[in-house]
Design a protein around this motif. Structure first.
Motif, PDB file in Angstrom:
ATOM      1  N   TRP A 147      10.592  51.931  40.028  1.00  0.00           N
ATOM      2  CA  TRP A 147      10.075  52.948  39.104  1.00  0.00           C
ATOM      3  C   TRP A 147       8.596  53.160  39.403  1.00  0.00           C
ATOM      4  N   TYR A 148       8.161  54.412  39.366  1.00  0.00           N
ATOM      5  CA  TYR A 148       6.742  54.739  39.517  1.00  0.00           C
ATOM      6  C   TYR A 148       6.213  55.152  38.152  1.00  0.00           C
ATOM      7  N   TYR A 149       5.006  54.716  37.856  1.00  0.00           N
ATOM      8  CA  TYR A 149       4.399  55.031  36.568  1.00  0.00           C
ATOM      9  C   TYR A 149       3.351  56.109  36.782  1.00  0.00           C
TER      10      TYR A 149
ATOM     11  N   THR B  81       1.636  55.574  40.532  1.00  0.00           N
ATOM     12  CA  THR B  81       1.628  54.302  41.256  1.00  0.00           C
ATOM     13  C   THR B  81       2.323  54.387  42.611  1.00  0.00           C
ATOM     14  N   CYS B  82       2.822  55.549  43.001  1.00  0.00           N
ATOM     15  CA  CYS B  82       3.468  55.677  44.311  1.00  0.00           C
ATOM     16  C   CYS B  82       2.420  55.644  45.428  1.00  0.00           C
ATOM     17  N   GLU B  83       2.875  55.366  46.639  1.00  0.00           N
ATOM     18  CA  GLU B  83       1.964  55.242  47.776  1.00  0.00           C
ATOM     19  C   GLU B  83       1.236  56.538  48.092  1.00  0.00           C
ATOM     20  N   GLY B  84       1.921  57.666  47.977  1.00  0.00           N
ATOM     21  CA  GLY B  84       1.296  58.950  48.286  1.00  0.00           C
ATOM     22  C   GLY B  84       0.093  59.225  47.416  1.00  0.00           C
ATOM     23  N   ASN B  85       0.152  58.804  46.166  1.00  0.00           N
ATOM     24  CA  ASN B  85      -0.965  59.038  45.264  1.00  0.00           C
ATOM     25  C   ASN B  85      -1.986  57.923  45.335  1.00  0.00           C
TER      26      ASN B  85
ATOM     27  N   LYS C 282      -2.864  62.016  46.894  1.00  0.00           N
ATOM     28  CA  LYS C 282      -2.203  63.314  46.862  1.00  0.00           C
ATOM     29  C   LYS C 282      -1.479  63.537  45.549  1.00  0.00           C
ATOM     30  N   ILE C 283      -1.238  64.804  45.238  1.00  0.00           N
ATOM     31  CA  ILE C 283      -0.431  65.160  44.080  1.00  0.00           C
ATOM     32  C   ILE C 283       1.022  65.014  44.510  1.00  0.00           C
ATOM     33  N   CYS C 284       1.659  63.969  44.003  1.00  0.00           N
ATOM     34  CA  CYS C 284       3.024  63.641  44.412  1.00  0.00           C
ATOM     35  C   CYS C 284       4.056  64.329  43.510  1.00  0.00           C
ATOM     36  N   LYS C 285       5.308  64.205  43.897  1.00  0.00           N
ATOM     37  CA  LYS C 285       6.381  64.817  43.112  1.00  0.00           C
ATOM     38  C   LYS C 285       6.506  64.176  41.738  1.00  0.00           C
ATOM     39  N   HIS C 286       6.115  62.910  41.597  1.00  0.00           N
ATOM     40  CA  HIS C 286       6.185  62.241  40.300  1.00  0.00           C
ATOM     41  C   HIS C 286       5.188  62.864  39.323  1.00  0.00           C
TER      42      HIS C 286
ATOM     43  N   THR D 146      -6.792  72.065  42.928  1.00  0.00           N
ATOM     44  CA  THR D 146      -7.633  71.643  44.047  1.00  0.00           C
ATOM     45  C   THR D 146      -7.079  70.469  44.842  1.00  0.00           C
ATOM     46  N   GLY D 147      -6.125  69.754  44.286  1.00  0.00           N
ATOM     47  CA  GLY D 147      -5.617  68.546  44.957  1.00  0.00           C
ATOM     48  C   GLY D 147      -4.682  68.848  46.121  1.00  0.00           C
ATOM     49  N   GLU D 148      -4.653  67.925  47.074  1.00  0.00           N
ATOM     50  CA  GLU D 148      -3.733  68.027  48.202  1.00  0.00           C
ATOM     51  C   GLU D 148      -2.329  67.643  47.720  1.00  0.00           C
ATOM     52  N   LYS D 149      -1.344  68.444  48.073  1.00  0.00           N
ATOM     53  CA  LYS D 149       0.016  68.238  47.588  1.00  0.00           C
ATOM     54  C   LYS D 149       0.860  67.464  48.566  1.00  0.00           C
ATOM     55  N   GLU D 150       1.750  66.644  48.022  1.00  0.00           N
ATOM     56  CA  GLU D 150       2.729  65.920  48.826  1.00  0.00           C
ATOM     57  C   GLU D 150       4.093  66.048  48.149  1.00  0.00           C
ATOM     58  N   ILE D 151       4.557  67.270  47.977  1.00  0.00           N
ATOM     59  CA  ILE D 151       5.849  67.452  47.306  1.00  0.00           C
ATOM     60  C   ILE D 151       6.835  68.185  48.174  1.00  0.00           C
TER      61      ILE D 151
END
Length: 129
Positions: free
Chosen positions: A68-70, A81-85, A90-94, A124-129
């Motif tokens: 689970w990611y918080y 709490t995911c690695e991408g963020n 980055k702005i992750c899918k979570h 403004t954030g870099e996206k990772e979705i």
């Protein structure tokens, strides 16, 4: 009759979110449909001044079902709490799931959408979705 109004607000919000992120609506819809009670749990609603100012959630990983990611999202920022963020910032899918859940909660509880223009970090954030 209130149901069609909510459906139209949700549709409009998802389209606006898609444009804001610069991603296809299908990707946003996938995240919207992913947010089911067995995959997303609201941990805390942050209320200030009679409105929901943010939300904290637990989001189940798509690839690792036991992980689970918080995630916390609000007007002043977002964190996951995911690695991408945590590593890439980055702005992750979570986080996007958090924005969608925050909006739905606000619509159902107070009858109004969150204002995406106030989420400057989203623009403004870099996206990772």
């Amino acid at each position: 009759m209130p149901q069609p109004q909510i459906e139209e607000k949700v549709r409009s919000f998802l389209l606006t979110l898609s444009r804001t992120l610069g991603v296809r609506i299908e990707r946003v819809l996938d995240l919207y449909l992913y947010a089911t009670p067995d995959k997303v749990r609201i941990v805390e609603l942050v209320e200030r001044g009679g409105e929901i100012a943010g939300i904290r959630l637990a989001v189940r990983s798509e690839k690792k079902p036991d992980v689970w990611y918080y995630t916390a999202v609000g007007y002043y920022g977002a964190k996951c709490t995911c690695e991408g963020n945590t590593i890439g910032g980055k702005i992750c899918k979570h986080i996007i799931i958090g924005v969608i859940t925050w909006n739905m909660t606000s619509l159902l509880k107070q009858g109004k959408e969150i204002d995406l223009t106030k989420l400057t970090w989203l623009h403004t954030g870099e996206k990772e979705i």
